[in-house]
Design an enzyme around this catalytic site. Structure first.
Site, mmCIF file in Angstrom:
data_model
loop_
_atom_site.group_PDB
_atom_site.id
_atom_site.type_symbol
_atom_site.label_atom_id
_atom_site.label_comp_id
_atom_site.label_asym_id
_atom_site.label_seq_id
_atom_site.Cartn_x
_atom_site.Cartn_y
_atom_site.Cartn_z
ATOM 1 N N HIS A 99 0.878 -1.175 0.000
ATOM 2 C CA HIS A 99 0.000 0.000 0.000
ATOM 3 C C HIS A 99 0.918 1.228 0.000
ATOM 4 C CE1 HIS A 99 -2.252 -3.032 2.384
ATOM 5 N NE2 HIS A 99 -3.361 -2.464 1.941
ATOM 6 N N ASP A 102 2.404 1.957 3.350
ATOM 7 C CA ASP A 102 3.346 1.000 3.950
ATOM 8 C C ASP A 102 4.780 1.455 3.728
ATOM 9 O OD1 ASP A 102 1.131 -0.688 4.270
ATOM 10 O OD2 ASP A 102 1.576 -1.815 2.436
HETATM 11 C C1 XLS Z 1 -7.364 -6.365 4.509
HETATM 12 C C2 XLS Z 1 -6.997 -6.611 3.130
HETATM 13 C C3 XLS Z 1 -5.891 -5.729 2.583
HETATM 14 C C4 XLS Z 1 -5.837 -5.800 1.090
HETATM 15 C C5 XLS Z 1 -5.069 -4.693 0.446
HETATM 16 O O1 XLS Z 1 -8.082 -7.141 5.122
HETATM 17 O O2 XLS Z 1 -6.683 -7.970 3.004
HETATM 18 O O3 XLS Z 1 -4.675 -6.018 3.168
HETATM 19 O O4 XLS Z 1 -5.307 -7.019 0.641
HETATM 20 O O5 XLS Z 1 -5.557 -3.461 0.819
#
Ligand code: XLS
Ligand code: CA
Ligand code: CA
Length: 438
Positions: A99, A102
């Site tokens: 993301h 991140d």
């Molecule tokens: C959260 C989601 C997230 C997505 C990406 O539960 O799994 O991590 O994969 O935003």
């Protein structure tokens, strides 16, 4: 600086190895069904769980001990990039996912935040060039910052929609710059807590509007990656709009977006929706919508998204059956959206988590390939539905039958079914393959 000095490099040593830092099942070069395992599985490490996570939870403070502890801001972000590429290289995984938030800290304004991103993205780009690692997908975090408390694209406040759009724009530019093979939308706050204060129609329309804008901008800048929508029924929102594969497909179709998108199916999200992992994969596959996989597992005793590393061989096997029937994942892959437990705080645990996940999928893949090759379930299914190959069944399938013609056909017939579905026998077969496939 060396970030993981205890690990040299994880290699395949086979099923009799006692080395905890070696693969027992995952042999990247072993050819199965005409392709090396690494091409079938296309593993990815998720940046958030492996490099950003601190181990804090709603009840407790961070627990993770990380080689980048003690740094902050952009310095911390840079150390994490260095550590991330050392980790990918030592683990032998080609892909990663992140993301926007991140990888770089937020500044006081979006302009400052984007500047921070530029610094880190260019560093990541250099590392990608020197190591050959690739970006499976990136995405935007439109759920952590308090501005998204009532939603992002589905916020009642148009300034938040505008902010979300700007964030997507920047992340698409990053995707293009880093050659992302896919681009994910997961709407953690795109849903509602109560219908009493919610304009359901406007929120759904707006969610589609943002996705359409993303398609238009991708075309404008020449980003060719596959768009993926990731279903999840709840958490953090009580009701999330991309509830499951069926709801996500209906939504995309409704708004004329189906041709531009595929789905990113996560095991733990399937469980939260009351489905099995393989159900969500199958629904996506038969609709031509299986794009990529978030590989993890939930806990049947807990009602939330625990994102554990996958270890359940039944689940990885049945998932790989779907992936193989899909003709592979194409531009997608198996992204470990998985985190080590809060008590597994040492850096080497990150390797153990990925190794067991990779071995579990490798085992699943070998068993799935053999099940398909031997037509273990396909033959059963074909026989079970054979009545649609001729006679009245063929007429039904070909659209030649009517209520009238079918009434005529059964009116004096003794219609009864005394054919077993053989479920127990099939499960025994599955066990036999799981235990015996080499
Ligand atoms: C959260 C989601 C997230 C997505 C990406 O539960 O799994 O991590 O994969 O935003
Ligand atoms: Ca996910
Ligand atoms: Ca999850």
């Amino acid at each position: 600086m060396m970030y993981f000095p205890d690990v040299d490099g994880v290699v395949y040593e086979g099923k009799n190895s006692n080395n905890p830092l070696a693969f027992k099942e995952y042999n990247p070069n072993q050819v199965i069904l005409g392709k090396p395992m690494s091409d079938h599985l296309r593993f990815a490490v998720s940046y958030w769980h492996t490099f950003t996570l601190t181990g804090s939870d709603p009840f407790g403070l961070p627990t993770m001990l990380r080689p980048w502890d003690g740094y902050s801001g952009l310095d911390l972000a840079k150390k994490r990039v260095e550590g991330a590429f050392e980790f990918l290289t030592k683990l032998g995984v080609d892909y990663f996912c992140f993301h926007d938030r991140d990888i770089a800290p937020e500044g006081a304004t979006l302009r400052e935040t984007n500047k921070n991103l530029d610094v880190i993205v260019s560093m990541i780009q250099d590392y990608m060039k020197s190591t050959g690692k690739k970006l499976l997908w990136n995405t935007q975090n439109m759920f952590s910052n308090p501005r998204f408390v009532h939603g992002a694209a589905t916020s009642p406040y148009s300034d938040v929609f505008a902010y979300s759009a700007a964030q997507v724009k920047k992340s698409l530019e990053i995707a293009k710059e880093l050659g992302a093979e896919n681009y994910v939308f997961w709407g953690g706050r795109e849903g509602y807590e109560t219908l009493l204060n919610t304009d359901l129609k406007l929120e759904l329309d707006n969610m589609a509007r943002l996705l359409q804008m993303a398609c238009d901008y991708a075309d404008e800048i020449g980003f060719k990656g596959q768009f993926l929508l990731e279903p999840k029924p709840k958490e953090p929102t009580k009701h999330q709009y991309d509830f499951d594969a069926a709801a996500a497909i209906a939504f995309l179709q409704n708004y004329g977006l189906k041709d531009r998108f595929k789905l990113n199916i996560e095991a733990n999200h399937a469980m939260l929706a009351g489905h099995t992992f393989e159900h969500e994969l199958a629904v996506s596959r038969i609709n031509g919508m299986l794009g990529s996989v978030d590989a993890n597992q939930g806990d049947s005793l807990l009602g939330w998204d625990t994102d554990e590393f996958p270890t359940d061989l039944y689940s990885t096997t049945l998932a790989m059956v779907e992936v193989l029937k899909n003709g592979g994942l194409h531009s997608g892959g198996l992204n470990f959206d998985s985190k080590v437990r809060r008590g597994s705080m040492t850096p080497v645990d990150l390797f153990y988590g990925h190794i067991v996940g990779m071995d579990s999928f490798a085992r699943g893949m070998k068993v799935a390939a053999k099940l398909i090759e031997d037509k273990v379930f396909d033959d059963v299914v074909a026989t079970r539905y054979a009545s649609y190959q001729s006679g009245v069944g063929k007429d039904i399938v070909e659209g030649k039958a009517t209520l009238k013609s079918l009434e005529e056909y059964v009116i004096d017939k003794d219609v009864k079914v005394e054919t077993s579905g053989r479920q127990e026998l099939l499960l025994a077969k599955l066990n036999q393959y799981l235990l015996n496939v080499e």
